[in-house]
Design an enzyme around this catalytic site. Sequence first.
Site, PDB file in Angstrom:
ATOM      1  N   THR B  44       8.882  35.450  49.184  1.00  0.00           N
ATOM      2  CA  THR B  44       8.390  36.826  49.140  1.00  0.00           C
ATOM      3  C   THR B  44       9.509  37.828  49.400  1.00  0.00           C
ATOM      4  O   THR B  44       9.559  38.904  48.787  1.00  0.00           O
ATOM      5  CB  THR B  44       7.278  37.017  50.199  1.00  0.00           C
ATOM      6  OG1 THR B  44       6.216  36.123  49.883  1.00  0.00           O
ATOM      7  CG2 THR B  44       6.756  38.446  50.221  1.00  0.00           C
ATOM      8  N   HIS B  47      11.356  38.371  46.289  1.00  0.00           N
ATOM      9  CA  HIS B  47      10.619  39.278  45.394  1.00  0.00           C
ATOM     10  C   HIS B  47      10.869  40.742  45.791  1.00  0.00           C
ATOM     11  O   HIS B  47      11.082  41.596  44.947  1.00  0.00           O
ATOM     12  CB  HIS B  47       9.099  39.014  45.455  1.00  0.00           C
ATOM     13  CG  HIS B  47       8.683  37.725  44.835  1.00  0.00           C
ATOM     14  ND1 HIS B  47       8.829  37.454  43.500  1.00  0.00           N
ATOM     15  CD2 HIS B  47       8.109  36.610  45.375  1.00  0.00           C
ATOM     16  CE1 HIS B  47       8.356  36.238  43.236  1.00  0.00           C
ATOM     17  NE2 HIS B  47       7.925  35.702  44.362  1.00  0.00           N
TER      18      HIS B  47
END
Lengths: 350, 350, 350, 350
Positions: B44, B47
């Site tokens: 994450t 990202h």
Amino acid sequence: MSKTMLAVVKPEAAPGAEVREVQVPAFGRRDVLVKVKMASICGTDLHIYNWDRWAQNRIHPPLIPGHEFCGEVSAFGDEVTSVKEGDFVSAEMHVACGKCLQCRTGDTHICQNVKIIGVDADGAFAEYVVIPETNIWKLDPAIPPEYASILDPLGNAVHTVLAGEIAAKSVAITGCGPIGLFAIAVAKAVGATTVFAIEVNEHRRKIAREMKADWVLDPSKEDASAIVMEKTGGLGVDVVLEMAGHPDSIRTAFDIVRRGGRISLLGLTSKPISLNFSEDIIFKGITVQGINGRRMYQTWYQMTALLKAGKLDLHPVITDRMPMTEFSKAMDRLKTGEASKILVYPNGVK
Amino acid sequence: MSKTMLAVVKPEAAPGAEVREVQVPAFGRRDVLVKVKMASICGTDLHIYNWDRWAQNRIHPPLIPGHEFCGEVSAFGDEVTSVKEGDFVSAEMHVACGKCLQCRTGDTHICQNVKIIGVDADGAFAEYVVIPETNIWKLDPAIPPEYASILDPLGNAVHTVLAGEIAAKSVAITGCGPIGLFAIAVAKAVGATTVFAIEVNEHRRKIAREMKADWVLDPSKEDASAIVMEKTGGLGVDVVLEMAGHPDSIRTAFDIVRRGGRISLLGLTSKPISLNFSEDIIFKGITVQGINGRRMYQTWYQMTALLKAGKLDLHPVITDRMPMTEFSKAMDRLKTGEASKILVYPNGVK
Amino acid sequence: MSKTMLAVVKPEAAPGAEVREVQVPAFGRRDVLVKVKMASICGTDLHIYNWDRWAQNRIHPPLIPGHEFCGEVSAFGDEVTSVKEGDFVSAEMHVACGKCLQCRTGDTHICQNVKIIGVDADGAFAEYVVIPETNIWKLDPAIPPEYASILDPLGNAVHTVLAGEIAAKSVAITGCGPIGLFAIAVAKAVGATTVFAIEVNEHRRKIAREMKADWVLDPSKEDASAIVMEKTGGLGVDVVLEMAGHPDSIRTAFDIVRRGGRISLLGLTSKPISLNFSEDIIFKGITVQGINGRRMYQTWYQMTALLKAGKLDLHPVITDRMPMTEFSKAMDRLKTGEASKILVYPNGVK
Amino acid sequence: MSKTMLAVVKPEAAPGAEVREVQVPAFGRRDVLVKVKMASICGTDLHIYNWDRWAQNRIHPPLIPGHEFCGEVSAFGDEVTSVKEGDFVSAEMHVACGKCLQCRTGDTHICQNVKIIGVDADGAFAEYVVIPETNIWKLDPAIPPEYASILDPLGNAVHTVLAGEIAAKSVAITGCGPIGLFAIAVAKAVGATTVFAIEVNEHRRKIAREMKADWVLDPSKEDASAIVMEKTGGLGVDVVLEMAGHPDSIRTAFDIVRRGGRISLLGLTSKPISLNFSEDIIFKGITVQGINGRRMYQTWYQMTALLKAGKLDLHPVITDRMPMTEFSKAMDRLKTGEASKILVYPNGVK
């Protein structure tokens, strides 16, 4: 094939048993005749041998006892399709009716009309035993024969351990007969994080240590409940597997289980047990389960998978190996409390 | 205590991040200020760093990312009662509302109004992070700090593995990022008997072997489905843990799960997935579960118990350790596919 | 708003209670002050009134008892966000700590540190009662106030009935106090196919019939166990809900549960209970559960949904309505065994 | 007894079927010959009649179709013990092997080697049908014959409804063919509090209303998802029973299920279904189940108990009754979409 064989026979309604020549049993269209390689002795066999009250009510001599064994398929009826001669097998000895509510809803192990081979019909302390095809359990040759002969009590342990959540739980086992000892190994193999073994017999405690229980306690010499409570930060254990059936160990079970925990009862009792339901069960919100036999055949798949994966070291529990001809000696040995699981060999120890 | 601290900051709606001096965050009456000892990097975070479509929709810069960490309690609000200064802690970073149906019925992990620290609020890539008392997880000093900093993804693995029966089951894990790798260790610790790890990246396959997967398969070079079917006697596996989110690995998951088996989906997908519901789900009678976060706080108790019992060796997954000042270098390292779990240290690697 | 209010007060460690003027209670930042519309009387209140052994050990006078009620939000603390003045509410009176293992793993109802409003703190037999926001249960105005005031015991019934499978099952309820009576309606509403109600008190049996139990049995005059066994084809019932706590009814429960069945224990016992574990639990493979309180807040959602759907007709259980000033008369009425659930009105019966 | 009988025969690999004289079937030692009283028509029978792609792959003519029926025991093999001549029976038409993993672990309904009578062997659209004793279901004479002839699809409904928690839940049923319609009645009988029925066909919607669905929606004319969301306060429903197999209804199922909810899939699909796994399954933390057949024989006990208790009014679903000789007319009637469940009588409608 010879028409006679050697077998342990309970000849009449009295203590004792004898090893003698009997007919090789006949088998039906859907039955399998198994040549017994080795068998093992259960506490039940000692009850039958001693001819205690339970035995007097249940057993109809003459009877060949024995319900833990492995062997090879020797012959089978003409409707049998799933085995061939020489297959290495064990068997579930609870023969269920297949027609009652329990049988038809996945609870075959508590069939209303169950018959147990070795208790209600001739069993495995013999050169040959007859088993219905439905109850045969084919074994991978990778499974050691000594383990194959103790699948019945191992199955009791697996059934009890897996009767509820166990992964990442703390567990206490009260009573370390063979099933309790097996349960130590099974619980650890399936993720129990702390296992307390509570047992008064020192020989059994020694084996419990070899089975890698985290804590082995002697309730005759130390305050087992207090120790368990302390080691669990005052909470108590998540799961208790009660395997002794003694009023003291059952008292301990209810004392040490945590709020919301589980007590699985396997150990048979011979005396009434008194509880304070409010304090012991209701306020704590616990679940108490009666455990009987093995799930047919979920437990068998589970224990086979665990054995094949090498997750269970059960050797410390097998303390004695004897030819079947020395059956009475095996009984004596069991009575001393020094033996745990005894293997008997119809054709001599090899 | 200094009023400023070093932190990784996503300053604006664009790729990248920078390490800079910011204010030590203020905390409320029921909050705990934690001095971060080490933090670890999740996909994450990449990202967010790359500023991909998901990030553009979810993240509101400026933001300090980071949601995996451990540290010491530095200070706390006046209504906090369960910690003291110096306590060794980690935290659940999903802050649930406590008031929705899911929160009030034991499914807090799928709260309708969840906020994630490190995604929706400033996180742990910093010298200090603020955590509500409810979300603090106190740790036994016996737990190694490196493990304490990866409890968030380990919790994903534990949650997924324990979302259904696992003891004595065969398991396939499709996708061996850090969570998939952790799942190998967890599954084996709680009694899975055969674990197949399926992964295209060779670095990850190497770690999967170190985590003791029984079979490690490369679906880019071998027919993973065929091999799983063969090794399971044509049955397929009891359980699939889908951790890749890729259409191919999801296809494999449905191909190799046995009739009546379970597929637990954790790996997020970015593309639509097409299935033949009749063949893939209905005729096989399987169960498919969406897995999100960690059960609050059952999963935390479970993983803590497993770690304290020494049941999990997770070291092979931690491939890199860097000072927090080298955060961009860590991102580059992650992009190569050679790193698995990277630890970052706000005060330098010790 | 007046600073004083009328309340039932247990002034000292002795039998009895009085209705008198007291201070309207102060409330904290996260508390809600509720104006009581009506309250209902529980067996626990009679224990407190009678000052029996349990009460002597648990209660610290002065105390305002009362833990079943509904009312309207009158005021609230500055951190309260989920209610507004005039909201129609009831409340869960078990105030859990939120920090123990049980609270953090979905078993809040068996919190280690629970405090009960009306037992451990001032309760609802008053014009106003203070409830923490977490414990407030907002009610749809569609729910009749009389039902809203009995959600606590109705929740006990719902919790007990739904503690295991119930759809398409046969059920016996041993003991038909208000909770047992509610359980008849709940069991039928959720698909129990045959409900046996077993109760010695004729007033209660009459209500059990009005609640539509299929069979209502008087164990003081007929062989209830034999009748249940006959009506179930010799099998016994799938589920027993034990709501009396009396040794005889518990004996009946174990006699009539079928192999593999469930006994859920709610009725508190004051004497030790003796069982034959082998015959009563183990061979039958049954599950025995201790049931405590209500699941927070799953049970509340369940009962609210059932009430809103009009699935429960509970009127026969509410036998008496009195102004709160006649509290002692209500106690007398309860002692006769003729009343079931008594509602009391702080501001007079309307 | 005559040696010939009238039967519906699919004579060759082509559309259509004919009613003609054939031999009364022979039966084996463990089989039961049943004189068919009435049978009912399933969508599967229409597939066979139409000779669509599925039929071409599965069916080997000549075949007597028909797998929903009731009748009387006419004769039986010499090993049959559980029936006598004249017994009123229906049957589970999935004949399981009894030897595979699924059969031996309680999942007989997804047997690896199942044969379906009426699909893989001659079925019940005939004066007589042969059923293995294991699959016979004896019926209480209290159960109306019309209900006895539709136990197969009713069992699908009961299996689907009871495949997870249902009491006090909101439920949506997408697709109201006969099984969907039955599911309305079953869900309400076991405590579902709100039932939404979603169906494009107006005849089916009319019946759905008669079955007492709380909300009946036409997705071709109204935004069914929006309405469900609004009526559930924006939460979505707890449970979706997907009974259509159409891409649109499956899309609706995933749109309206709440976080943490259940989707049980029974409706067979003929096209690939595309989902966004992250949004549709993972973030919502839902469970998706494939439902196949009926649990053997738990579902049969459940539906029998519900029928005996009078909890199910299924009459609105039975729209047509015809002599078996008019089988082709029945097929035509089914194609119009106006008929729901059609009963056929081998010996004329009585």
